[in-house]
Design an enzyme around this catalytic site. Structure first.
Site, PDB file in Angstrom:
ATOM      1  N   ARG A  72       4.716   0.153  -6.209  1.00  0.00           N
ATOM      2  CA  ARG A  72       4.740  -0.650  -4.982  1.00  0.00           C
ATOM      3  C   ARG A  72       3.778  -1.833  -5.063  1.00  0.00           C
ATOM      4  NH1 ARG A  72       6.656   2.445  -0.357  1.00  0.00           N
ATOM      5  NH2 ARG A  72       5.336   1.196   0.996  1.00  0.00           N
ATOM      6  N   HIS A 120      18.139 -37.498  -7.562  1.00  0.00           N
ATOM      7  CA  HIS A 120      17.404 -37.895  -6.355  1.00  0.00           C
ATOM      8  C   HIS A 120      15.911 -37.605  -6.476  1.00  0.00           C
ATOM      9  CE1 HIS A 120      21.134 -38.864  -4.410  1.00  0.00           C
ATOM     10  NE2 HIS A 120      21.608 -37.730  -4.873  1.00  0.00           N
ATOM     11  N   LYS A 135       6.153  -4.212  -4.286  1.00  0.00           N
ATOM     12  CA  LYS A 135       7.584  -3.902  -4.226  1.00  0.00           C
ATOM     13  C   LYS A 135       8.129  -4.043  -2.815  1.00  0.00           C
ATOM     14  CE  LYS A 135      11.518  -2.566  -5.853  1.00  0.00           C
ATOM     15  NZ  LYS A 135      12.247  -3.626  -6.553  1.00  0.00           N
ATOM     16  N   TRP A 169      -3.198  -2.626  -1.414  1.00  0.00           N
ATOM     17  CA  TRP A 169      -2.861  -4.010  -1.768  1.00  0.00           C
ATOM     18  C   TRP A 169      -3.611  -4.858  -0.752  1.00  0.00           C
ATOM     19  CZ3 TRP A 169      -0.344  -8.427   0.088  1.00  0.00           C
ATOM     20  CH2 TRP A 169       0.147  -9.303  -0.893  1.00  0.00           C
ATOM     21  N   LYS A 209      13.440 -14.744 -10.907  1.00  0.00           N
ATOM     22  CA  LYS A 209      13.215 -13.635 -11.847  1.00  0.00           C
ATOM     23  C   LYS A 209      12.281 -14.069 -12.953  1.00  0.00           C
ATOM     24  CE  LYS A 209      14.310 -11.122 -10.300  1.00  0.00           C
ATOM     25  NZ  LYS A 209      14.537 -10.324  -9.182  1.00  0.00           N
ATOM     26  N   CYS A 223       0.815  -1.210   0.000  1.00  0.00           N
ATOM     27  CA  CYS A 223       0.000   0.000   0.000  1.00  0.00           C
ATOM     28  C   CYS A 223       0.851   1.264   0.000  1.00  0.00           C
ATOM     29  CB  CYS A 223      -0.882   0.026   1.237  1.00  0.00           C
ATOM     30  SG  CYS A 223      -1.874  -1.434   1.436  1.00  0.00           S
ATOM     31  N   GLU A 244       8.573 -14.782 -11.595  1.00  0.00           N
ATOM     32  CA  GLU A 244       7.768 -13.665 -11.088  1.00  0.00           C
ATOM     33  C   GLU A 244       7.286 -12.738 -12.191  1.00  0.00           C
ATOM     34  OE1 GLU A 244       9.700 -10.967  -8.314  1.00  0.00           O
ATOM     35  OE2 GLU A 244      11.604 -11.221  -9.323  1.00  0.00           O
ATOM     36  N   GLU A 259      18.142 -17.246  -8.051  1.00  0.00           N
ATOM     37  CA  GLU A 259      17.713 -15.905  -8.443  1.00  0.00           C
ATOM     38  C   GLU A 259      17.212 -15.892  -9.897  1.00  0.00           C
ATOM     39  OE1 GLU A 259      16.843 -13.418  -6.954  1.00  0.00           O
ATOM     40  OE2 GLU A 259      16.968 -11.741  -8.341  1.00  0.00           O
ATOM     41  N   ASN A 278      -1.655   2.141   6.118  1.00  0.00           N
ATOM     42  CA  ASN A 278      -0.775   1.057   5.660  1.00  0.00           C
ATOM     43  C   ASN A 278      -0.446   0.198   6.870  1.00  0.00           C
ATOM     44  OD1 ASN A 278      -0.693   2.186   3.176  1.00  0.00           O
ATOM     45  ND2 ASN A 278       1.503   2.644   3.164  1.00  0.00           N
ATOM     46  N   GLY A 279      -0.406  -1.125   6.675  1.00  0.00           N
ATOM     47  CA  GLY A 279      -0.062  -2.009   7.796  1.00  0.00           C
ATOM     48  C   GLY A 279      -1.251  -2.891   8.130  1.00  0.00           C
TER      49      GLY A 279
HETATM   50  C1  F6R Z   1      12.138 -10.268  -6.258  1.00  0.00           C
HETATM   51  C2  F6R Z   1      12.126  -9.285  -5.184  1.00  0.00           C
HETATM   52  C3  F6R Z   1      11.781  -9.756  -3.830  1.00  0.00           C
HETATM   53  C4  F6R Z   1      12.568  -8.965  -2.754  1.00  0.00           C
HETATM   54  C5  F6R Z   1      12.043  -9.343  -1.366  1.00  0.00           C
HETATM   55  C6  F6R Z   1      12.817  -8.654  -0.275  1.00  0.00           C
HETATM   56  O1  F6R Z   1      12.462  -9.687  -7.479  1.00  0.00           O
HETATM   57  O2  F6R Z   1      12.355  -8.122  -5.399  1.00  0.00           O
HETATM   58  O3  F6R Z   1      11.970 -11.118  -3.679  1.00  0.00           O
HETATM   59  O4  F6R Z   1      13.929  -9.260  -2.875  1.00  0.00           O
HETATM   60  O5  F6R Z   1      10.686  -8.982  -1.274  1.00  0.00           O
HETATM   61  O6  F6R Z   1      12.704  -7.271  -0.356  1.00  0.00           O
HETATM   62  P1  F6R Z   1      13.732  -6.314   0.347  1.00  0.00           P
HETATM   63  O7  F6R Z   1      15.064  -6.551  -0.260  1.00  0.00           O
HETATM   64  O8  F6R Z   1      13.204  -4.931   0.060  1.00  0.00           O
HETATM   65  O9  F6R Z   1      13.710  -6.636   1.807  1.00  0.00           O
END
Ligand code: F6R
Length: 612
Positions: free
Chosen positions: A27, A507, A607, A75, A488, A2, A491, A484, A101-102
């Protein structure tokens, strides 16, 4: 997650709020709304879906008069995404409006209490409880709004950043925070609240970060801040040091591509303040050589991609420092009775510095006596402020939901931390240390060489984008990197993908490999070249298409066995993941592009994850 923006000043509020909300879109959200004070009436406009729905409803703010207002992108957590559950929420008599927010943890019990008193709720949200409770106390305290706010804050449990306006006070906005970020912006004849600086940087660079328990009262000409006991306090002012262009696309189709292209520069910015005369320095770090010598255990705690950085560092740190390194998901850390004491160093990695699970893990580790060093991108964020030491990645604002340049700078900064520790602990020979520091400084140029071949990666993406399932395989550093690469891809392109340590294939997993399965075979880590080749042969003989990622040095050997090849420049072992991640990010980007996905705002994702 949010987003909040609030404005009080001499201009029409609604267009400013909508502009702020547009900058918070990154976000992640599923509905949006604004509320303005039109004389002594509060006018709310909210809509499910993209911000343009809201803009359409109020003709880009034209139909909403008033110079005071609050806006929100939601959100959904409690209650489905719809118009009614969107913020701002109004109290029953329509006199008080609130954005939140929260999460309010005791909302059910408070809601039951208020309903017994005859208060009617319209939404399914936890947030509405706060505004109804406010009205309840506002009436009980004969219109003393601040008293009502403090009473409400003492009653609610959970995390919140709040923006409040009241029809009886059309010149004033109230803000409060606990465990959710909120900043105050000092404009020329106007004042702002925002959940992050992107929302208001067009109007002001001068900000203060609210702390837990603080309440602020904003008018066009002043911002007064009070502590939890309603005592006035002086806030430190900070200047945002990045340009608004950093949060704009600058000619690129997507923020993600812009941010990938910025990686070499972001890494240069992260390295350069700390390297002098062939050595790494972290000035201002309170962690001393003696403290480090006494450390018996090192934890790296983070979520998502930041956690994947930790996975790479487990290999590099343990090899170099010979101390045990535990890498833990922040969401698991506090529930697994971690073996942490005052001889433990905990490194927290977070781009946003606001991830709730990571923050909770930090507090847990601190309460157990650990020393906290955090690696954070957002200056002044909660994690940065609560750590014993903080080192910043200078990636600049990252807007695309999928992290790219932040991951890259986290990894390089962690490498530098590892080298710094190795130097202090005399864990590696001087010559080896010097060679590594020298190589570190070549990484940005090598990344530029990889970016020059992005068309090759685009070609591979156009060939494979239709696959419904993808496997990333590799050993050691390549395995950690595959985690990673796989995240990527899934997502942003919504292709199911898994990452396995190649040795695990036999396995169980290999049963999933069939004719036409796409396998991304990572083979950057030369000491295990032979094993990588034999794993590639294994999956190919079962029908897999293999796209391999390797170095100049091993290209010949790998190319004999793979269907497609992506090659990165040679570098020292430690920096292989820093080079290897860039083609994987590009591959995910181009695959998502081919599939017509919403690359910067993938479905269901946010985000900054500020709920558990
Ligand atoms: C994936 C991504 C997330 C963040 C995770 C942690 O592309 O961006 O997996 O890495 O939400 O976020 P931070 O680093 O802001 O604590």
């Amino acid at each position: 997650m949010c987003g909040i923006v609030g404005y009080v000043g001499k201009e029409k509020a609604a267009p400013i709020l909508l502009d702020g909300l547009a900058r918070l879109e990154y976000r992640g959200y599923d509905s949006a709304g604004v509320c303005v004070a039109d004389g002594s009436e509060l006018r709310v406009c909210k809509a499910k879906g993209r911000l343009q729905n809201l803009c359409g409803l109020c003709s880009d703010g034209e139909t909403l008069p008033g110079k005071l207002g609050i806006g929100h992108t939601r959100w959904a957590t409690h209650g489905e995404p719809n118009d009614i559950n969107s913020h701002p929420h109004l109290s029953q008599n329509g006199k008080i409006a609130l954005v939140h927010n929260g999460i309010i943890e005791n909302y059910a019990e408070l809601k039951a209490y208020l309903m017994k008193k005859g208060i009617h709720f319209v939404s399914d949200t936890d947030s509405e409880v706060v505004v109804q409770l406010l009205e309840y106390y506002y009436k009980r305290f004969d219109g003393d709004l601040m008293r009502a706010v403090y009473r409400v804050l003492a009653t609610i449990e959970g995390a919140y950043a709040l923006g409040i306006i009241c029809a009886d006070r059309p010149d004033e906005m109230i803000a409060a925070r606990k465990d959710a970020p909120l900043l105050l912006g000092y404009g020329d004849g106007c004042s702002f609240i925002a959940s992050d600086a992107t929302a208001i940087i067009k109007y002001t660079r001068e900000v203060s970060y609210m702390e837990d328990g603080e309440v602020a009262v904003l008018t066009a000409d002043s911002i007064r801040v009070f502590d939890a006991h309603h005592e006035p306090i002086e806030k430190e002012h900070h200047t945002i040091d990045w340009e608004i262009s950093a949060a704009e696309k600058g000619g690129y189709a997507h923020f993600m591509m812009k941010e990938i292209m910025e990686e070499p520069e972001a890494i240069r910015r992260t390295i350069s303040p700390h390297v002098r005369d062939g050595k790494i320095f972290f000035e201002g770090l309170c962690l001393t050589q003696e403290m480090l010598r006494e450390m018996s255990r090192l934890y790296i705690v983070a979520c998502g991609s930041s956690y994947h950085v930790g996975m790479v560092c487990k290999y590099t740190f343990e090899k170099m420092l010979r101390i045990p390194v535990e890498v833990q998901l922040a969401s698991e850390f506090r529930y697994c009775r971690p073996i942490v004491d005052d001889k433990t160093l905990v490194i927290i990695i977070s781009q946003s510095g606001e991830t709730l699970d990571t923050m909770a893990a930090l507090r847990e580790a601190k309460s157990l006596g650990a020393r906290i060093l955090s690696v954070v991108n957002v200056v002044g964020s909660s994690i940065a402020r609560e750590s014993d030491d903080v080192l910043y990645t200078w990636a600049g604002p990252e807007i695309a939901v999928a992290t790219t340049k932040a991951y890259a700078t986290q990894l390089i900064l962690m490498d530098m931390i590892g080298l710094y520790f190795a130097d202090l602990l005399q864990a590696i020979p001087k010559e080896a240390y010097s060679a590594l520091v020298e190589e570190l400084q070549t990484i940005p140029d090598k990344l530029e060489r990889i970016l020059d071949q992005k068309e090759t990666i685009q070609y591979h993406a156009s060939k494979y984008f239709n696959h419904s399932s993808v496997f990333f395989i590799g050993r050691n550093l390549d395995y950690a990197l595959g985690l990673e690469g796989s995240l990527k891809l899934k997502e942003i392109s919504y292709i199911h993908s898994e990452s396995y340590a190649s040795g695990e294939l036999k396995h169980g997993t290999i049963s999933l490999v069939e004719e036409g399965t796409l396998v991304l075979a990572l083979s950057l880590y030369s000491p295990l070249l032979e094993k990588a080749v034999s794993n590639i042969v294994e999956v190919r003989s079962r029908g897999a298409n293999v796209l391999a990622l390797t170095t100049e040095r091993d290209r010949k050997e790998i190319s004999k066995n793979a269907d497609g090849l992506i090659v990165v420049p040679d570098t020292m072992e430690m920096f292989l993941p820093s080079l290897g991640v860039l083609p994987l990010q590009l591959f995910a980007y181009y695959v998502a592009l081919e599939r017509g996905c919403d690359i910067d705002k993938p479905r269901n994702l946010a985000k900054s994850v500020t709920v558990e």
